[in-house]
Design an enzyme around this catalytic site. Structure first.
Site, PDB file in Angstrom:
ATOM      1  N   LYS A 139      11.257  30.293  39.343  1.00  0.00           N
ATOM      2  CA  LYS A 139      11.811  30.819  38.091  1.00  0.00           C
ATOM      3  C   LYS A 139      12.787  31.975  38.391  1.00  0.00           C
ATOM      4  O   LYS A 139      12.847  32.470  39.534  1.00  0.00           O
ATOM      5  CB  LYS A 139      10.665  31.270  37.184  1.00  0.00           C
ATOM      6  CG  LYS A 139       9.760  30.109  36.717  1.00  0.00           C
ATOM      7  CD  LYS A 139       8.673  30.616  35.779  1.00  0.00           C
ATOM      8  CE  LYS A 139       7.784  29.494  35.284  1.00  0.00           C
ATOM      9  NZ  LYS A 139       6.733  29.978  34.352  1.00  0.00           N
ATOM     10  N   PHE A 191       4.986  32.575  22.174  1.00  0.00           N
ATOM     11  CA  PHE A 191       5.783  33.032  23.320  1.00  0.00           C
ATOM     12  C   PHE A 191       6.983  32.137  23.621  1.00  0.00           C
ATOM     13  O   PHE A 191       7.706  32.369  24.594  1.00  0.00           O
ATOM     14  CB  PHE A 191       4.897  33.177  24.564  1.00  0.00           C
ATOM     15  CG  PHE A 191       4.168  31.924  24.975  1.00  0.00           C
ATOM     16  CD1 PHE A 191       4.795  30.934  25.723  1.00  0.00           C
ATOM     17  CD2 PHE A 191       2.834  31.731  24.605  1.00  0.00           C
ATOM     18  CE1 PHE A 191       4.130  29.782  26.105  1.00  0.00           C
ATOM     19  CE2 PHE A 191       2.153  30.571  24.986  1.00  0.00           C
ATOM     20  CZ  PHE A 191       2.807  29.602  25.727  1.00  0.00           C
ATOM     21  N   ARG A 237      -0.398  22.878  42.153  1.00  0.00           N
ATOM     22  CA  ARG A 237      -0.926  23.747  41.084  1.00  0.00           C
ATOM     23  C   ARG A 237      -1.934  24.749  41.665  1.00  0.00           C
ATOM     24  O   ARG A 237      -1.956  25.914  41.290  1.00  0.00           O
ATOM     25  CB  ARG A 237      -1.598  22.902  39.975  1.00  0.00           C
ATOM     26  CG  ARG A 237      -0.650  22.065  39.135  1.00  0.00           C
ATOM     27  CD  ARG A 237       0.131  22.846  38.113  1.00  0.00           C
ATOM     28  NE  ARG A 237      -0.685  23.531  37.128  1.00  0.00           N
ATOM     29  CZ  ARG A 237      -0.187  24.102  36.019  1.00  0.00           C
ATOM     30  NH1 ARG A 237       1.115  24.065  35.764  1.00  0.00           N
ATOM     31  NH2 ARG A 237      -0.966  24.723  35.168  1.00  0.00           N
ATOM     32  N   THR A 241      -2.085  30.484  35.580  1.00  0.00           N
ATOM     33  CA  THR A 241      -0.879  30.835  34.811  1.00  0.00           C
ATOM     34  C   THR A 241      -0.657  32.345  34.748  1.00  0.00           C
ATOM     35  O   THR A 241       0.458  32.826  34.959  1.00  0.00           O
ATOM     36  CB  THR A 241      -0.993  30.268  33.378  1.00  0.00           C
ATOM     37  OG1 THR A 241      -1.175  28.853  33.468  1.00  0.00           O
ATOM     38  CG2 THR A 241       0.243  30.572  32.563  1.00  0.00           C
ATOM     39  N   ARG A 286       1.257  32.927  42.657  1.00  0.00           N
ATOM     40  CA  ARG A 286       1.200  33.878  41.536  1.00  0.00           C
ATOM     41  C   ARG A 286       0.261  35.038  41.840  1.00  0.00           C
ATOM     42  O   ARG A 286       0.503  36.176  41.431  1.00  0.00           O
ATOM     43  CB  ARG A 286       0.778  33.143  40.266  1.00  0.00           C
ATOM     44  CG  ARG A 286       1.878  32.239  39.698  1.00  0.00           C
ATOM     45  CD  ARG A 286       1.325  31.249  38.710  1.00  0.00           C
ATOM     46  NE  ARG A 286       2.372  30.555  37.945  1.00  0.00           N
ATOM     47  CZ  ARG A 286       2.128  29.539  37.124  1.00  0.00           C
ATOM     48  NH1 ARG A 286       0.889  29.099  36.963  1.00  0.00           N
ATOM     49  NH2 ARG A 286       3.113  28.955  36.462  1.00  0.00           N
ATOM     50  N   ASN A 302       5.906  34.760  36.015  1.00  0.00           N
ATOM     51  CA  ASN A 302       4.894  34.290  36.975  1.00  0.00           C
ATOM     52  C   ASN A 302       5.492  33.415  38.084  1.00  0.00           C
ATOM     53  O   ASN A 302       4.838  32.545  38.625  1.00  0.00           O
ATOM     54  CB  ASN A 302       3.728  33.607  36.258  1.00  0.00           C
ATOM     55  CG  ASN A 302       4.169  32.418  35.428  1.00  0.00           C
ATOM     56  OD1 ASN A 302       5.327  32.028  35.451  1.00  0.00           O
ATOM     57  ND2 ASN A 302       3.233  31.822  34.710  1.00  0.00           N
ATOM     58  N   HIS A 325       7.098  27.417  38.445  1.00  0.00           N
ATOM     59  CA  HIS A 325       6.617  26.351  37.565  1.00  0.00           C
ATOM     60  C   HIS A 325       6.222  25.151  38.413  1.00  0.00           C
ATOM     61  O   HIS A 325       6.886  24.852  39.409  1.00  0.00           O
ATOM     62  CB  HIS A 325       7.713  25.898  36.585  1.00  0.00           C
ATOM     63  CG  HIS A 325       7.342  24.615  35.886  1.00  0.00           C
ATOM     64  ND1 HIS A 325       6.562  24.601  34.760  1.00  0.00           N
ATOM     65  CD2 HIS A 325       7.577  23.315  36.211  1.00  0.00           C
ATOM     66  CE1 HIS A 325       6.349  23.329  34.395  1.00  0.00           C
ATOM     67  NE2 HIS A 325       6.964  22.526  35.265  1.00  0.00           N
ATOM     68  N   GLU A 379       9.387  15.560  33.922  1.00  0.00           N
ATOM     69  CA  GLU A 379      10.184  16.706  34.372  1.00  0.00           C
ATOM     70  C   GLU A 379      11.168  16.318  35.481  1.00  0.00           C
ATOM     71  O   GLU A 379      12.308  16.796  35.486  1.00  0.00           O
ATOM     72  CB  GLU A 379       9.239  17.831  34.822  1.00  0.00           C
ATOM     73  CG  GLU A 379       8.489  18.422  33.622  1.00  0.00           C
ATOM     74  CD  GLU A 379       7.336  19.343  33.990  1.00  0.00           C
ATOM     75  OE1 GLU A 379       7.127  19.620  35.195  1.00  0.00           O
ATOM     76  OE2 GLU A 379       6.612  19.783  33.061  1.00  0.00           O
TER      77      GLU A 379
HETATM   78  O1  YYY Z   1       1.799  25.414  33.417  1.00  0.00           O
HETATM   79  P1  YYY Z   1       1.803  26.923  33.491  1.00  0.00           P
HETATM   80  O2  YYY Z   1       3.163  27.492  33.816  1.00  0.00           O
HETATM   81  O3  YYY Z   1       0.752  27.466  34.403  1.00  0.00           O
HETATM   82  O4  YYY Z   1       1.401  27.473  32.044  1.00  0.00           O
HETATM   83  P2  YYY Z   1       1.703  26.915  30.568  1.00  0.00           P
HETATM   84  O5  YYY Z   1       0.470  27.088  29.778  1.00  0.00           O
HETATM   85  O6  YYY Z   1       2.292  25.534  30.635  1.00  0.00           O
HETATM   86  O7  YYY Z   1       2.798  27.932  30.003  1.00  0.00           O
HETATM   87  C1  YYY Z   1       4.142  27.826  30.399  1.00  0.00           C
HETATM   88  C2  YYY Z   1       4.677  29.207  30.665  1.00  0.00           C
HETATM   89  O8  YYY Z   1       4.684  29.954  29.467  1.00  0.00           O
HETATM   90  C3  YYY Z   1       3.847  30.039  31.641  1.00  0.00           C
HETATM   91  O9  YYY Z   1       4.149  29.756  32.986  1.00  0.00           O
HETATM   92  C4  YYY Z   1       4.232  31.434  31.242  1.00  0.00           C
HETATM   93  C5  YYY Z   1       4.503  31.343  29.754  1.00  0.00           C
HETATM   94  N1  YYY Z   1       3.387  31.866  28.968  1.00  0.00           N
HETATM   95  C6  YYY Z   1       3.512  33.100  28.374  1.00  0.00           C
HETATM   96  O10 YYY Z   1       4.561  33.740  28.507  1.00  0.00           O
HETATM   97  N2  YYY Z   1       2.474  33.608  27.639  1.00  0.00           N
HETATM   98  C7  YYY Z   1       1.332  32.914  27.498  1.00  0.00           C
HETATM   99  N3  YYY Z   1       0.331  33.432  26.795  1.00  0.00           N
HETATM  100  C8  YYY Z   1       1.192  31.651  28.104  1.00  0.00           C
HETATM  101  C9  YYY Z   1       2.239  31.152  28.826  1.00  0.00           C
HETATM  102 MG    MG Z   2       2.617  24.098  32.078  1.00  0.00          MG
END
Ligand code: YYY
Ligand code: MG
Length: 148
Positions: free
Chosen positions: A9, A57, A85, A91, A102, A112, A115, A126
């Site tokens: 990212k 978000f 993963r 996350t 992470r 974080n 992706h 994707e």
């Molecule tokens: O797949 P992953 O990236 O681990 O998490 P997702 O639940 O798909 O959320 C995508 C992305 O959204 C996450 O990497 C950070 C952001 N996010 C956020 O900013 N605040 C949250 N409470 C949850 C997710």
């Molecule tokens: Mg995701």
């Protein structure tokens, strides 16, 4: 062989972590089959994160992912979707175990670092969204006989 979509990212690119992240997946034994440094249009960002469209978000997420270049990749290997993963960690970097990407480099959930596709269905979707068929390079690595 299974394939997944991974992306460093904008925060990971700015912090100089492309090499470190690529290195982890290389050392693990996975194979890089496509990669590009690119800026992300709002349209692509919204399509990529479509599942989160209704989340509070979402706007911040789309703003963040379009805020600077990302490094998009396709990686191949046995169970690469779920193993990547695990290598990424949870996350929220605050919950991600030390030793994960992470866990080692992130602090806040909004930034974080990486992706990764979360299922075979999302990997296929994707990969199709971010890459063209001809971007994928099919090649053999002789080391694979010491990995599989
Ligand atoms: O797949 P992953 O990236 O681990 O998490 P997702 O639940 O798909 O959320 C995508 C992305 O959204 C996450 O990497 C950070 C952001 N996010 C956020 O900013 N605040 C949250 N409470 C949850 C997710
Ligand atoms: Mg995701």
């Amino acid at each position: 062989m299974e394939k997944t979509f991974l992306m460093v990212k904008p925060d990971g690119v700015q912090r100089g972590l492309i090499g470190e992240i690529v290195s982890r997946f290389e050392k693990k034994g996975f194979k890089l089959v496509a990669a590009k440094l690119m800026t992300v249009s709002r349209e692509l960002a919204e399509a990529h994160y479509a599942e989160h469209r209704e989340k509070p978000f979402f706007e911040e997420l789309v703003g963040f992912i379009t805020s600077g270049p990302v490094f998009a990749m396709i990686w191949e290997g046995e169970n690469v979707i779920s193993v990547a993963r695990q290598m990424m960690g949870k996350t929220n970097p605050a919950d991600a175990a030390p030793g994960t990407i992470r866990g080692d480099y992130g602090v806040s959930v909004g930034m974080n670092i990486i992706h990764g596709s979360d299922s075979p269905e999302s990997a296929e979707r994707e990969i199709g969204l971010w890459f063209q068929e001809q971007d994928q390079i099919a090649y053999d690595k002789t080391i694979d006989r010491w990995i599989y």
